[in-house]
Scaffold this active site. Sequence first.
Site, PDB file in Angstrom:
ATOM      1  N   HIS A  98       0.835  -1.222   0.000  1.00  0.00           N
ATOM      2  CA  HIS A  98       0.000   0.000   0.000  1.00  0.00           C
ATOM      3  C   HIS A  98       0.866   1.268   0.000  1.00  0.00           C
ATOM      4  CE1 HIS A  98      -3.366  -2.679   1.237  1.00  0.00           C
ATOM      5  NE2 HIS A  98      -2.411  -3.257   1.948  1.00  0.00           N
ATOM      6  N   SER A 116      15.934  21.165 -15.873  1.00  0.00           N
ATOM      7  CA  SER A 116      14.756  21.944 -16.223  1.00  0.00           C
ATOM      8  C   SER A 116      15.238  23.217 -16.908  1.00  0.00           C
ATOM      9  CB  SER A 116      13.981  22.272 -14.950  1.00  0.00           C
ATOM     10  OG  SER A 116      13.264  23.480 -15.110  1.00  0.00           O
ATOM     11  N   LYS A 121      16.835  21.360 -10.643  1.00  0.00           N
ATOM     12  CA  LYS A 121      16.184  20.093 -10.967  1.00  0.00           C
ATOM     13  C   LYS A 121      17.022  19.101 -11.751  1.00  0.00           C
ATOM     14  CE  LYS A 121      12.148  19.308 -11.335  1.00  0.00           C
ATOM     15  NZ  LYS A 121      10.772  19.234 -11.811  1.00  0.00           N
ATOM     16  N   GLU A 173      10.381   8.003 -16.764  1.00  0.00           N
ATOM     17  CA  GLU A 173       9.101   8.674 -17.080  1.00  0.00           C
ATOM     18  C   GLU A 173       8.662   8.359 -18.505  1.00  0.00           C
ATOM     19  OE1 GLU A 173       8.601  12.820 -14.940  1.00  0.00           O
ATOM     20  OE2 GLU A 173      10.597  12.619 -15.790  1.00  0.00           O
TER      21      GLU A 173
END
Length: 466
Positions: free
Chosen positions: A164, A285, A291, A298
């Site tokens: 979970h 970024s 970043k 992804e």
Amino acid sequence: MNTQPQPSGQSTWSQRFESALHPAIARFNASIGFDIQLIEYDLTGSQAHAQMLAHTGIIAPAEGETLVQGLEQIRQEYREGKFTPGIEAEDIHFAVERRLTELVGDVGKKLHTARSRNDQVGTDTRLYLRDQIQQIRTQLRDFQTALLTLAEQNVETLIPGYTHLQRAQPLSLAHHLLAYVEMTQRDWERLGEIYQRVNVSPLGSGALAGTTFPIDRHYTAQLLNFGGVYANSLDGVSDRDFAIEFLCAASLIMVHLSRMSEEVILWASEEFRFVTLKDSCSTGSSIMPQKKNPDVPELVRGKTGRVFGHLQGMLVLMKGLPLAYNKDLQEDKEALFDAVITVQSCLEAMTILLQEGMEFRRDRLLAAVSEDFSNATDVADYLAAKGVPFREAYNLVGKVVKTSLAQDKLLKDLTLDEWQSLHPAFEADIYAAIAPQQVVAARNSFGGTGFDQVRQALATAKARMN
Ligand code: ARG
């Protein structure tokens, strides 16, 4: 795709046709824009067909030889970038036949004896998919090798295990990685099984009903290394089960890669900090200078959707399709090609990511498993091993966790007096029993995360690779 069809002067169809296709319809109808990818398979299939025609005496031996040579010449032209058929050819099959006739003269017109584009395209697609399946299986092996290398280095590295997405029980990091070895092992086996059904020759099914010529289907099948031939000509030209099965297998590979991707994305986040992404596999970024983004996992997660889409598309393409060949079937190719290239590129990228794109932060992993209640089950197991019924022990430990949380303490911070006031069965060895390393080592049941089990599993997985 908006190239105007070139007036060819030469009509594709029989003399039944009086006028040419509308240019827009010619573009709409043509598959050369994508089935050019099948060219090498089309040439190989045609060479086998030509050899069979000569072998059975349907054409003269010298004619067979001329056809085979001419087809080989087209292969050379293609490899040298000199064969670039346009939309006037409609598809790769016509393009090749037309070029062959230019090269070898009228004998080129004999190639299509006792054959149809329907059994031809089915043959090409299977030859193509056979190669792609072999490549994907090799890539799955490379992916597994990368996992095994990492697993070997991390048998005793601990990582929180989740259910979970809540901390559950600590694990050997190798055990976690080996779960993916098992998933991709099934992928590898599944593709091997599907290969058997891809590897069946439809060649000689003709348009749908077979042919009046004394062909030898087993001869072409043997030349092309097929494992067998389709027993029914209607099925031979209209079956695409093999493509659907492949897309199922491809979808499952993507399921597995996407699950790993999601984990890596989480692990690389500031919240987890379990892995550091290397510069070679991450991007920045354009606006936020701090970043470092996990683009590889992804993209893999994102590309998963299109492979599922191709599976769904192919199922719908086939549903309710009457026998035998229908032009609908031309739509199988772009889906298949895109699924193949997607799976291949995702496997390649994920393998590189494992090999050199990320580093596990052992300090962070150790801190994580040392600072939580993921050893609570072990306290209950400790009592249960001393004869306390498990459910009773479970309830008691729940109470301990509750009071410890209220006091901002961990289980390891309780004094022996505190333990004993909770239950007289607690002794000084409780501390060793709940230390993370021991918590993992103790799960020594078959297939569990205990280090001995993991070492065994590693050895089995490695042996299986050969
Ligand atoms: N380009 C066609 C395809 O990809 C080849 C078969 C065409 N057959 C036909 N009867 N029109 O399916």
